[in-house]
Design a protein around this motif. Structure first.
Motif, PDB file in Angstrom:
ATOM      1  N   GLN A 195       0.803  -1.173   0.038  1.00  0.00           N
ATOM      2  CA  GLN A 195      -0.081   0.106  -0.048  1.00  0.00           C
ATOM      3  C   GLN A 195       0.821   1.247   0.004  1.00  0.00           C
ATOM      4  OE1 GLN A 195      -3.081   0.431   2.937  1.00  0.00           O
ATOM      5  NE2 GLN A 195      -4.014  -1.434   2.284  1.00  0.00           N
ATOM      6  N   PRO A 239       2.644   4.295  -6.403  1.00  0.00           N
ATOM      7  CA  PRO A 239       2.773   3.210  -7.571  1.00  0.00           C
ATOM      8  C   PRO A 239       2.908   4.084  -8.826  1.00  0.00           C
ATOM      9  CG  PRO A 239       0.891   2.497  -6.297  1.00  0.00           C
ATOM     10  CD  PRO A 239       1.079   3.894  -5.947  1.00  0.00           C
ATOM     11  N   THR A 240       2.563   5.134  -9.170  1.00  0.00           N
ATOM     12  CA  THR A 240       2.912   5.834 -10.510  1.00  0.00           C
ATOM     13  C   THR A 240       4.256   6.655 -10.596  1.00  0.00           C
ATOM     14  OG1 THR A 240       0.527   6.799  -9.827  1.00  0.00           O
ATOM     15  CG2 THR A 240       1.847   7.554 -12.006  1.00  0.00           C
ATOM     16  N   SER A 247       1.707  -0.037 -13.626  1.00  0.00           N
ATOM     17  CA  SER A 247       1.208   1.014 -12.673  1.00  0.00           C
ATOM     18  C   SER A 247      -0.402   0.554 -12.586  1.00  0.00           C
ATOM     19  CB  SER A 247       1.491   2.259 -13.069  1.00  0.00           C
ATOM     20  OG  SER A 247       0.603   2.882 -13.878  1.00  0.00           O
ATOM     21  N   LEU A 248      -0.906   0.130 -13.726  1.00  0.00           N
ATOM     22  CA  LEU A 248      -2.300  -0.300 -14.004  1.00  0.00           C
ATOM     23  C   LEU A 248      -2.629  -1.293 -12.906  1.00  0.00           C
ATOM     24  CD1 LEU A 248      -3.276   0.114 -17.719  1.00  0.00           C
ATOM     25  CD2 LEU A 248      -4.234   1.567 -15.493  1.00  0.00           C
ATOM     26  N   LEU A 261      -1.173  -2.260 -10.210  1.00  0.00           N
ATOM     27  CA  LEU A 261      -1.030  -1.675  -8.792  1.00  0.00           C
ATOM     28  C   LEU A 261      -2.081  -0.673  -8.516  1.00  0.00           C
ATOM     29  CD1 LEU A 261       2.757  -0.666  -8.650  1.00  0.00           C
ATOM     30  CD2 LEU A 261       1.775  -2.401  -7.274  1.00  0.00           C
ATOM     31  N   ARG A 262      -2.735   0.013  -9.464  1.00  0.00           N
ATOM     32  CA  ARG A 262      -3.885   0.777  -9.261  1.00  0.00           C
ATOM     33  C   ARG A 262      -5.377  -0.116  -8.990  1.00  0.00           C
ATOM     34  NH1 ARG A 262      -8.315   1.469  -8.973  1.00  0.00           N
ATOM     35  NH2 ARG A 262      -9.753   2.671 -10.389  1.00  0.00           N
ATOM     36  N   PHE A 263      -5.302  -1.401  -9.430  1.00  0.00           N
ATOM     37  CA  PHE A 263      -6.503  -2.177  -9.480  1.00  0.00           C
ATOM     38  C   PHE A 263      -6.171  -3.275  -8.118  1.00  0.00           C
ATOM     39  CE2 PHE A 263      -7.740  -0.344 -13.293  1.00  0.00           C
ATOM     40  CZ  PHE A 263      -9.139  -0.242 -12.933  1.00  0.00           C
ATOM     41  N   PRO A 280      -5.996  -2.668  -4.964  1.00  0.00           N
ATOM     42  CA  PRO A 280      -7.131  -2.626  -3.877  1.00  0.00           C
ATOM     43  C   PRO A 280      -8.675  -2.719  -4.388  1.00  0.00           C
ATOM     44  CG  PRO A 280      -5.990  -0.316  -4.100  1.00  0.00           C
ATOM     45  CD  PRO A 280      -5.446  -1.438  -4.991  1.00  0.00           C
ATOM     46  N   LEU A 307     -10.474   5.297 -13.867  1.00  0.00           N
ATOM     47  CA  LEU A 307      -9.299   6.197 -12.971  1.00  0.00           C
ATOM     48  C   LEU A 307      -8.232   5.022 -13.243  1.00  0.00           C
ATOM     49  CD1 LEU A 307     -11.382   7.245  -9.952  1.00  0.00           C
ATOM     50  CD2 LEU A 307     -10.884   8.197 -12.181  1.00  0.00           C
ATOM     51  N   VAL A 308      -7.075   5.728 -13.790  1.00  0.00           N
ATOM     52  CA  VAL A 308      -6.133   4.909 -14.050  1.00  0.00           C
ATOM     53  C   VAL A 308      -4.837   5.022 -13.249  1.00  0.00           C
ATOM     54  CG1 VAL A 308      -6.278   5.123 -16.807  1.00  0.00           C
ATOM     55  CG2 VAL A 308      -4.991   6.972 -15.388  1.00  0.00           C
ATOM     56  N   ALA A 309      -4.825   6.012 -12.402  1.00  0.00           N
ATOM     57  CA  ALA A 309      -3.614   6.277 -11.392  1.00  0.00           C
ATOM     58  C   ALA A 309      -4.197   5.927 -10.075  1.00  0.00           C
ATOM     59  CB  ALA A 309      -3.043   7.457 -11.715  1.00  0.00           C
ATOM     60  N   SER A 310      -3.186   5.886  -9.187  1.00  0.00           N
ATOM     61  CA  SER A 310      -3.355   5.492  -7.689  1.00  0.00           C
ATOM     62  C   SER A 310      -3.632   6.825  -6.901  1.00  0.00           C
ATOM     63  CB  SER A 310      -2.168   4.765  -7.072  1.00  0.00           C
ATOM     64  OG  SER A 310      -2.206   3.383  -7.910  1.00  0.00           O
ATOM     65  N   ILE A 311      -3.120   7.848  -7.580  1.00  0.00           N
ATOM     66  CA  ILE A 311      -3.400   8.978  -6.860  1.00  0.00           C
ATOM     67  C   ILE A 311      -4.434  10.166  -7.659  1.00  0.00           C
ATOM     68  CG2 ILE A 311      -2.121  11.169  -5.854  1.00  0.00           C
ATOM     69  CD1 ILE A 311      -1.402   8.752  -4.132  1.00  0.00           C
ATOM     70  N   GLU A 340      -2.591  12.451 -10.173  1.00  0.00           N
ATOM     71  CA  GLU A 340      -1.815  11.978 -10.851  1.00  0.00           C
ATOM     72  C   GLU A 340      -2.935  11.446 -11.996  1.00  0.00           C
ATOM     73  OE1 GLU A 340       0.664   9.061  -9.262  1.00  0.00           O
ATOM     74  OE2 GLU A 340       2.005  10.434  -8.310  1.00  0.00           O
ATOM     75  N   TYR A 378      -9.726   4.882  -4.593  1.00  0.00           N
ATOM     76  CA  TYR A 378     -10.373   3.796  -4.375  1.00  0.00           C
ATOM     77  C   TYR A 378     -10.898   3.991  -2.697  1.00  0.00           C
ATOM     78  CZ  TYR A 378      -6.774   1.825  -1.116  1.00  0.00           C
ATOM     79  OH  TYR A 378      -5.950   1.511  -0.079  1.00  0.00           O
TER      80      TYR A 378
END
Lengths: 270, 281, 289
Positions: free
Chosen positions: A9, A132-133, A161-162, A164-166, A168, B98-102, B105, B143
């Motif tokens: 995380q 992650p980005t 990166s995608l 990692l984004r998915f 959670p 949504l493509v990024a985790s922040i 971004e 998320y």
């Protein structure tokens, strides 16, 4: 619940570690992994442990999250240390049937355990403090030279990166699916291994189906936002090394030097 | 010519050369969208409204007929990315776009693809997030946000490309009432204050009532169109096609059928109360 | 009327004993009668989802008891799985849980887990499919080949086939278009009437609740705020607004007319009722014939 997994995380923050250039962080991390396997005596082990502790403190992330990430692998740690404990060589100090414990075995167990713990803590520190980005962006830049041999650097880092984004999102979905199938009387808590694996099918099939659907959607969404591969792309956050990064390199250099010096002057115990 | 012009478009997901009787998802639709307008497109699932939406930014190309965006033909491959810069598309499931985790971004993703300078991206991201009221959440992980918040981030992601028009394909279908209200308020603000053309695909008639113009689609064709007043006063037609009408309109329409003196069908509770007040005397 | 379900001082705290502690349900006590159709409303985060998940033992309450047919469901924790067959729970977007090769097998999954087999199983599956208007020829198809609305109905059939005494539906119409909503809602009403079973319906659509519910539970901020007949609940529109809920447009219109001094009863819930009331008024005044 699955969602409680802390490993991997990211916790947004503004600590010194957060502000380090992700490329530098990755390089330091790689050097650290290498050096941790070169600790052969307690003095060098102490140096690396101290270095890990310094990073954890500077990251300003509550220790409970680090403990949580350790909890996940505690099983592996115990197994490997037990194996090492019993497979030592040299003078036997305790024996029961074929099981014997030697000083060498104890040392090995201590070293393996400490190394794994340091490794997990350091990698948690890296993922906790680097989005992650940033992480994939840094990997993309570090691997840029590979473009010359037509290695698809951008594509791979985008995929990472995608993914990692998915993580959670899919964990949450797994949770929901488990609840839904339990509501239909699915039994996931009892039975032998074969039965339990079979009980996973009602979770895994819908999970795969939804992952494909999401992949299709996200591809559409990316095209709608003018995505056309890596060429001509710019980044909002440009990376540049700062004094802080140089300091982290120096610290790493000192640790490497310290471990080498210890190894030269103090005899190996394993 | 209008900003977007859809001219006699037909589209089938079947291979029209191979299939004998292809099913046309969009079957001869002609529509004009003016700059600065707020249009709602309503109809059942499978009526062709989502397929139409994907024609407006060249995600799909018509089998026959033409779509022009700001004068450019969407089937001209050289213009594809110019068109997508002018017309942004927001999809139904906020999680899957949504493509990024922040948050920040993610909003930066569009302008990054266009090769915008970093400093300019920063400016665009900040102003897009402020426009949807999510600036304070710029460092959050998507998320952990509510559905309405995620959908506003998705809208900001399109805004950062600085389009002239935003098409939204059922953006509120998966949201709760408060999330729906958040998204609708954001869209009204973008349209009225920033002059962005909004085309909203929806099946909630209470959202369509807020638009300047309503297009009703059925079986791939345009059933009727006009101002919300004009469209929703056709209670019989809408009911026949099993579409919703506001309860206010339905009540007034049925009272009229029983002989009450009603000239104009009301859409909102307020108008209805005023009207009934007059009728009851 | 005999009661089927009783909640006694029911409460739940997420992550009890951790820094993330969060109360989701606070001291809820109520009784539900056999054969009732009860609506549950409350804005997102009001605790209604946690509440319903405690009713079939998916979540174990941290305080209080759930009493089903006179017996606390956690009296024997090992038998909690049997409670899930008595209290059937349909989650939001249930179509995402389909996994079997055929629709038939998917509908049968829960019933087989319950222990049904042979003719009994076949009857349960077919009658569940019938209640959800799935055509028999669809049963041999893969669930992934169905349309969105059909998938949703197949998933609901999978819970009905377990022959539960209480059926809980969490936002069954979310994401459907007006026609799909209408069809599904009337099927739920038909199931409720023909089987005489207790149905609990969680919904954000006040219009839907107003149309079908006998009584309504209102949750706000993890607490039970109201539990009364649908008429009584929607007559308290101002209070509901404080909880972030809206009464149906028609109820609001009639309420405003009443406030203007017209002779109109409280809690009018449907356009039909409003139409009759107003027609009667207009007739009395001679404005229509």
């Amino acid at each position: 619940m699955v969602r409680d997994v802390a490993f991997g995380q990211y916790f947004p923050g503004k600590s010194i570690i957060h502000r380090l250039d992700p490329r530098g962080k990755i390089l330091v991390f790689i050097a650290f992994v290498a050096i941790i396997f070169c600790t052969f005596n307690y003095c060098s082990l102490a140096v690396t442990a101290a270095f890990t502790a310094m990073f954890l403190i500077l990251s300003k992330i509550p220790f409970k999250f680090y403990f949580k990430s350790l909890k996940v692998i505690i099983f592996i740690v115990i197994i490997t240390s037990v194996f090492n404990l019993f497979y030592g060589t040299g003078d036997v100090i305790w024996q029961w049937g074929i099981i014997k414990i030697t000083w060498n075995g104890i040392h090995r167990a201590v070293f393996v355990t400490s190394r794994i713990i340091c490794l997990i803590l350091a990698s948690s520190c890296l993922t906790f403090t680097t989005s992650p980005t940033e992480l994939t962006d840094a990997i993309e830049r570090l691997m840029k030279p590979l473009n010359v041999i037509h290695f698809p650097v951008h594509e791979i880092s985008m995929m990472m990166s995608l993914a990692l984004r998915f993580v959670p999102t899919l964990l949450e979905e797994t949770d929901k699916l488990m609840q839904a199938q339990k509501a239909r009387g699915a039994d996931m808590e009892t039975g032998n291994i074969f039965k339990r694996v079979k009980a996973l099918i009602p979770i895994l099939v819908p999970l795969f189906v939804s992952a494909f659907r999401r992949a299709y959607d996200i591809a559409t969404a990316m095209e709608c936002r003018c995505y056309r591969g890596g060429t001509g792309r710019t980044r909002m956050k440009s990376l540049h090394l700062s004094a802080l990064d140089v300091m982290s390199f120096i610290a790493m250099g000192l640790v490497i030097g310290g471990v080498i010096v210890c190894n030269i002057f103090i005899p190996s115990v394993i | 010519m209008n900003f977007i012009s859809v001219q006699n478009v037909r589209f089938s997901y079947d291979d029209i050369e191979e299939t004998k009787n292809p099913v046309y998802a969009v079957d001869g639709v002609s529509l004009e969208f003016e700059k600065g307008g707020f249009t709602a497109v309503i109809g059942h699932n499978g009526c062709g409204k989502s397929t139409l939406a994907k024609h407006l930014n060249a995600m799909l190309l018509p089998d026959s007929g033409k779509v022009y965006v700001d004068g450019d033909d969407t089937s001209d491959e050289n213009k594809t990315f110019d068109i997508r810069e002018k017309v942004g598309l927001v999809l139904q499931n906020p999680d899957n776009q949504l493509v990024a985790s922040i948050v920040e971004e993610d909003v930066a993703f569009g302008p990054e693809n266009l090769g915008v300078e970093p400093a300019e991206i920063r400016k665009r991201v900040d102003s897009a997030l402020k426009a949807v009221g999510m600036y304070d959440y710029r460092m959050h992980a998507p998320y952990k946000l509510s559905g309405g918040q995620k959908q506003r981030i998705a809208i900001a992601g399109v805004l950062a490309i600085e389009p002239q028009c935003i098409v939204l394909d059922e953006p509120t279908a998966m949201l709760d009432p408060s999330g729906r209200a958040e998204v609708m308020n954001t869209l009204i603000k973008l349209n009225r204050e920033m002059g962005i053309t909004v085309i909203l695909i929806t099946h909630f008639m209470e959202e369509a009532v807020l638009a300047d113009r309503v297009v009703v689609m059925d079986s791939g064709k345009v059933l009727t169109q006009g101002t919300p007043d004009e469209v929703f006063s056709q209670v019989e037609l809408l009911k026949k096609h099993r579409l919703d009408v506001p309860q206010a309109a339905e009540l007034a329409f049925r009272l009229k059928g029983r002989g009450a003196k009603i000239d104009k069908i009301p859409l909102t509770a307020e108008d209805c109360v005023n009207l009934l007040g007059e009728v009851l005397g | 009327m005999s009661e089927i379900l009783e909640l006694k001082n029911l409460g739940f705290v997420y992550g009890q004993g951790t820094p993330f502690e969060k109360r989701a349900v606070d001291n809820v006590s109520l009784k539900i009668n056999k054969g009732e159709l009860v609506g549950i409303i409350g804005h997102t985060g009001s605790g209604k989802s946690t509440l319903v998940q405690m009713l079939n033992g998916l979540i174990k309450p941290t305080e209080g008891e759930v009493i089903l047919d006179g017996k606390s469901i956690w009296a024997e924790p090992k038998k909690i799985r049997s409670v899930r067959f008595k209290v059937g729970m349909v989650f939001q977007y249930p179509e995402y849980q389909l996994f079997e090769e055929t629709v038939y097998k998917d509908i049968a999954f829960g019933a087989i887990n319950k222990g049904l087999s042979g003719d009994e199983l076949d009857r349960a599956v077919r009658s569940a499919a019938e209640f959800t208007s799935l055509k028999p020829e669809l049963l041999d198809k893969s669930p992934f080949d169905l349309s969105g609305g059909e998938k949703r109905r197949a998933a609901i059939a999978g819970v009905i086939a377990m022959q539960p005494e209480i059926l809980i539906l969490d936002e069954p119409t979310a994401g459907l278009d007006p026609m799909g909503r209408e069809i599904l809602l009337s099927q739920i009403v038909r199931y409720h009437k023909e089987m005489g079973n207790t149905v609990l319906l969680v919904s954000h659509s006040m219009e839907d609740i107003a149309r079908v519910a006998d009584r309504v539970i209102v949750m706000n901020n993890s607490k039970l705020m109201m539990f009364d007949t649908t008429k009584e609940v929607f007559a308290r529109g101002d209070e509901l607004e404080n909880y972030g809920l809206k009464v149906p447009q028609i109820t609001r219109i009639m309420q405003s007319l009443k406030q203007r001094g017209y002779d109109i009863p409280d809690g009018i819930l449907t356009v039909d009722e409003a139409l009759e009331t107003l027609s009667a008024l207009l007739k009395k005044e001679g404005k229509i014939w």
